[in-house]
Design an enzyme around this catalytic site. Sequence first.
Site, PDB file in Angstrom:
ATOM      1  CD  GLU A 126      -2.823  -1.168   2.419  1.00 45.09           C
ATOM      2  OE1 GLU A 126      -2.792  -0.203   3.226  1.00 45.09           O
ATOM      3  OE2 GLU A 126      -3.643  -2.087   2.463  1.00 45.09           O
ATOM      4  N   PRO A 127       0.311   2.404  -0.275  1.00 47.57           N
ATOM      5  CG  PRO A 127      -0.974   4.088  -1.275  1.00 47.57           C
ATOM      6  CD  PRO A 127      -1.054   2.678  -0.777  1.00 47.57           C
ATOM      7  CB  ALA A 129       1.989  -0.655   4.950  1.00 46.71           C
ATOM      8  N   GLY A 130       4.761  -1.305   2.980  1.00 50.14           N
ATOM      9  CA  GLY A 130       5.288  -2.305   2.052  1.00 50.14           C
ATOM     10  C   GLY A 130       5.937  -3.425   2.844  1.00 50.14           C
ATOM     11  CB  SER A 131       9.153  -3.662   4.692  1.00 52.40           C
ATOM     12  OG  SER A 131       9.939  -3.266   3.606  1.00 52.40           O
ATOM     13  CD1 TRP A 155       5.030   0.525  -4.922  1.00 50.66           C
ATOM     14  CD2 TRP A 155       5.702   0.291  -7.043  1.00 50.66           C
ATOM     15  NE1 TRP A 155       5.859   1.584  -5.232  1.00 50.66           N
ATOM     16  CE2 TRP A 155       6.283   1.456  -6.516  1.00 50.66           C
ATOM     17  CE3 TRP A 155       5.979  -0.058  -8.367  1.00 50.66           C
ATOM     18  CZ2 TRP A 155       7.130   2.282  -7.276  1.00 50.66           C
ATOM     19  CZ3 TRP A 155       6.817   0.748  -9.110  1.00 50.66           C
ATOM     20  CH2 TRP A 155       7.386   1.899  -8.563  1.00 50.66           C
ATOM     21  CG  HIS A 340      28.936  -4.435 -23.625  1.00 51.45           C
ATOM     22  ND1 HIS A 340      28.992  -5.535 -22.797  1.00 51.45           N
ATOM     23  CD2 HIS A 340      28.296  -4.853 -24.749  1.00 51.45           C
ATOM     24  CE1 HIS A 340      28.392  -6.556 -23.391  1.00 51.45           C
ATOM     25  NE2 HIS A 340      27.978  -6.173 -24.571  1.00 51.45           N
ATOM     26  CD  GLU A 365       7.846 -11.998  -4.821  1.00 51.35           C
ATOM     27  OE1 GLU A 365       8.067 -10.825  -5.201  1.00 51.35           O
ATOM     28  OE2 GLU A 365       7.027 -12.734  -5.392  1.00 51.35           O
ATOM     29  CB  THR A 367      13.816  -4.768   0.926  1.00 51.16           C
ATOM     30  OG1 THR A 367      13.896  -4.829   2.359  1.00 51.16           O
ATOM     31  CG2 THR A 367      12.615  -3.927   0.503  1.00 51.16           C
TER      32      THR A 367
HETATM   33  C1  LIG Z   1       8.301  -3.060 -10.039  1.00 54.72           C
HETATM   34  C2  LIG Z   1       7.666  -3.474  -8.759  1.00 54.72           C
HETATM   35  C3  LIG Z   1       6.685  -4.447  -8.760  1.00 54.72           C
HETATM   36  C4  LIG Z   1       6.040  -4.792  -7.562  1.00 54.72           C
HETATM   37  N1  LIG Z   1       5.001  -5.715  -7.600  1.00 54.72           N
HETATM   38  C5  LIG Z   1       4.278  -5.931  -6.468  1.00 54.72           C
HETATM   39  C6  LIG Z   1       3.118  -6.766  -6.495  1.00 54.72           C
HETATM   40  O1  LIG Z   1       2.767  -7.354  -7.518  1.00 54.72           O
HETATM   41  N2  LIG Z   1       2.376  -6.888  -5.349  1.00 54.72           N
HETATM   42  C7  LIG Z   1       2.724  -6.247  -4.192  1.00 54.72           C
HETATM   43  O2  LIG Z   1       2.006  -6.393  -3.212  1.00 54.72           O
HETATM   44  N3  LIG Z   1       3.823  -5.456  -4.133  1.00 54.72           N
HETATM   45  C8  LIG Z   1       4.606  -5.282  -5.242  1.00 54.72           C
HETATM   46  N4  LIG Z   1       5.718  -4.466  -5.186  1.00 54.72           N
HETATM   47  C9  LIG Z   1       6.030  -3.778  -3.946  1.00 54.72           C
HETATM   48  C10 LIG Z   1       7.231  -4.343  -3.222  1.00 54.72           C
HETATM   49  O3  LIG Z   1       6.919  -5.598  -2.685  1.00 54.72           O
HETATM   50  C11 LIG Z   1       7.606  -3.305  -2.143  1.00 54.72           C
HETATM   51  O4  LIG Z   1       8.134  -2.178  -2.816  1.00 54.72           O
HETATM   52  C12 LIG Z   1       8.599  -3.848  -1.146  1.00 54.72           C
HETATM   53  O5  LIG Z   1       7.998  -4.833  -0.330  1.00 54.72           O
HETATM   54  C13 LIG Z   1       9.146  -2.745  -0.213  1.00 54.72           C
HETATM   55  O6  LIG Z   1       8.120  -1.986   0.313  1.00 54.72           O
HETATM   56  P1  LIG Z   1       8.160  -0.380   0.219  1.00 54.72           P
HETATM   57  O7  LIG Z   1       8.419  -0.024  -1.209  1.00 54.72           O
HETATM   58  O8  LIG Z   1       6.947   0.156   0.854  1.00 54.72           O
HETATM   59  O9  LIG Z   1       9.449   0.044   1.022  1.00 54.72           O
HETATM   60  P2  LIG Z   1       9.555   0.264   2.611  1.00 54.72           P
HETATM   61  O10 LIG Z   1       8.966  -0.882   3.318  1.00 54.72           O
HETATM   62  O11 LIG Z   1       9.055   1.620   2.932  1.00 54.72           O
HETATM   63  O12 LIG Z   1      11.138   0.229   2.795  1.00 54.72           O
HETATM   64  C14 LIG Z   1      11.972   1.345   2.480  1.00 54.72           C
HETATM   65  C15 LIG Z   1      13.390   1.005   2.919  1.00 54.72           C
HETATM   66  O13 LIG Z   1      13.437   0.786   4.341  1.00 54.72           O
HETATM   67  C16 LIG Z   1      13.983  -0.502   4.609  1.00 54.72           C
HETATM   68  N5  LIG Z   1      13.303  -1.078   5.772  1.00 54.72           N
HETATM   69  C17 LIG Z   1      11.974  -1.069   6.051  1.00 54.72           C
HETATM   70  N6  LIG Z   1      11.737  -1.727   7.205  1.00 54.72           N
HETATM   71  C18 LIG Z   1      12.924  -2.191   7.641  1.00 54.72           C
HETATM   72  C19 LIG Z   1      13.337  -2.985   8.768  1.00 54.72           C
HETATM   73  N7  LIG Z   1      12.474  -3.439   9.684  1.00 54.72           N
HETATM   74  N8  LIG Z   1      14.664  -3.279   8.875  1.00 54.72           N
HETATM   75  C20 LIG Z   1      15.553  -2.853   7.958  1.00 54.72           C
HETATM   76  N9  LIG Z   1      15.220  -2.107   6.894  1.00 54.72           N
HETATM   77  C21 LIG Z   1      13.929  -1.792   6.720  1.00 54.72           C
HETATM   78  C22 LIG Z   1      13.725  -1.331   3.360  1.00 54.72           C
HETATM   79  O14 LIG Z   1      14.642  -2.420   3.237  1.00 54.72           O
HETATM   80  C23 LIG Z   1      13.924  -0.291   2.284  1.00 54.72           C
HETATM   81  O15 LIG Z   1      15.297  -0.151   2.015  1.00 54.72           O
HETATM   82  C24 LIG Z   1       6.411  -4.168  -6.358  1.00 54.72           C
HETATM   83  C25 LIG Z   1       7.451  -3.211  -6.353  1.00 54.72           C
HETATM   84  C26 LIG Z   1       8.071  -2.863  -7.528  1.00 54.72           C
HETATM   85  C27 LIG Z   1       9.150  -1.819  -7.495  1.00 54.72           C
END
Ligand SMILES: Cc1cc2nc3c(=O)[nH]c(=O)nc-3n(C[C@H](O)[C@H](O)[C@H](O)COP(=O)(O)OP(=O)(O)OC[C@H]3O[C@@H](n4cnc5c(N)ncnc54)[C@H](O)[C@@H]3O)c2cc1C
Length: 387
Positions: A126-127, A129-131, A155, A340, A365, A367
């Site tokens: 979501e905008p 929440a990812g990790s 995403w 290259h 899947e 980070t």
């Molecule tokens: C091209 C693309 C395709 C995607 N496809 C899908 C999809 O089909 N379905 C889906 O659900 N998602 C999808 N995603 C989303 C992807 O799974 C998320 O971007 C990813 O899980 C990270 O979440 P975030 O972008 O919110 O980053 P954040 O969670 O905000 O993380 C930002 C940074 O903080 C670090 N961080 C966060 N928490 C911690 C912690 N506890 N300890 C250490 N470091 C931390 C992370 O490693 C990262 O470097 C896609 C993303 C991309 C770019």
Amino acid sequence: MDFELSAEQRLFRDTLRKFVDEQIRPVAREWEASGRYPDEIVAAMRKLGLFGLTVPEEYGGMAADMVSLAVAFEEISRGWMGVAGILGSHSLSCWMIARFGTAEQKQAHLPALASGERRTGIALTEPGAGSDLQGIATTARRRGDAYILNGRKTWITNARHADPLPVLVKTDPAARPAHAGMSVLLVDAAAPGFQVVRDLPKLGYHGPETCELVFDEVQVPASALLGGAEGNGLQQVLAALETGRINVAARAVGVAQEAYDQALRYAGEREAFGQRISRFQAVQLKIADMAMKLQAARLLVYWAATRADSGQRSDLESGMAKVYASEVAMECAAAAMQVHGGYGYSREFTVERLYRDAPLMVIGEGTNDILRTVIARSLTSGRGSIG
Ligand SMILES: Cc1cc2nc3c(=O)[nH]c(=O)nc-3n(C[C@H](O)[C@H](O)[C@H](O)COP(=O)(O)OP(=O)(O)OC[C@H]3O[C@@H](n4cnc5c(N)ncnc54)[C@H](O)[C@@H]3O)c2cc1C
């Protein structure tokens, strides 16, 4: 210990390699650059049965072992990683529905998903929440025989082609711990109020669409609750992500192999100072490093896949494979670009695409930072071990 693929796995690999050489490589550069959707390649993958990789045979799938799954993602990514993305979250969700779905859900969805007549993806991020998936804000309130879904996802790969789309929601936003109130709903693409609002512009990973979605009072029948019981969504998703990590790691191996192949070929053709650049030690060191790391990554991926095939938990192994292989893909893409010279920076050469595609495997899947914490937790708790 056997480091060779079985005869069946080799045959599968050779079939895929031929398919990639004949139907993906000739069009990859042009279609990737133009942003064209690879419909013809999808049709060919349907004929090969690839949409059924993780679907049990009784529903018309291939029920491939995880090593074969890794081989498939590796081979396709050698030709065009984006195409492997079309199969990636589809395969993950098929696995999840097959593993956790009710008998009715499996019967309703798996045959059409296995044939590729319908396809799927997975909506977790979501905008806000990812990790931190327990921090999602999308809710599903129970009303009679239905859930009313509200929220935003971003995403989401394959979003315009997914039907059904498994969506991670909070069925009980007040639950503590939060995962006890999380569930997965299989959302019908035609449900009123469900809208794909935009395609996100990306550095690479062209081919599949990656989109932002809105759910505005979307009514989903209670029968679409994955597994039929609330509160299991996060566990279902995390288990599926373990298999997803093997596919992402295998994609990284495919990208690294292609980078190595391109660098080796170019170094054998290009001349400078009166000799092939492959005779310069600086270039040779890059080739040797690429080959060593690439092969180590591949073995790690097959090891993790073998572990997953044994039915045991593989969070440690799939995490290690995904982290290592994705970082090797980044290194190999950068090294191939250097070999290259200026042409590595040209859109007329494949290595620039590899350089744009490789970073996704570090993010997707889980980070690599998050996975390093998963690996460390497994090792320090004694649940996992190596050596
Ligand atoms: C091209 C693309 C395709 C995607 N496809 C899908 C999809 O089909 N379905 C889906 O659900 N998602 C999808 N995603 C989303 C992807 O799974 C998320 O971007 C990813 O899980 C990270 O979440 P975030 O972008 O919110 O980053 P954040 O969670 O905000 O993380 C930002 C940074 O903080 C670090 N961080 C966060 N928490 C911690 C912690 N506890 N300890 C250490 N470091 C931390 C992370 O490693 C990262 O470097 C896609 C993303 C991309 C770019």
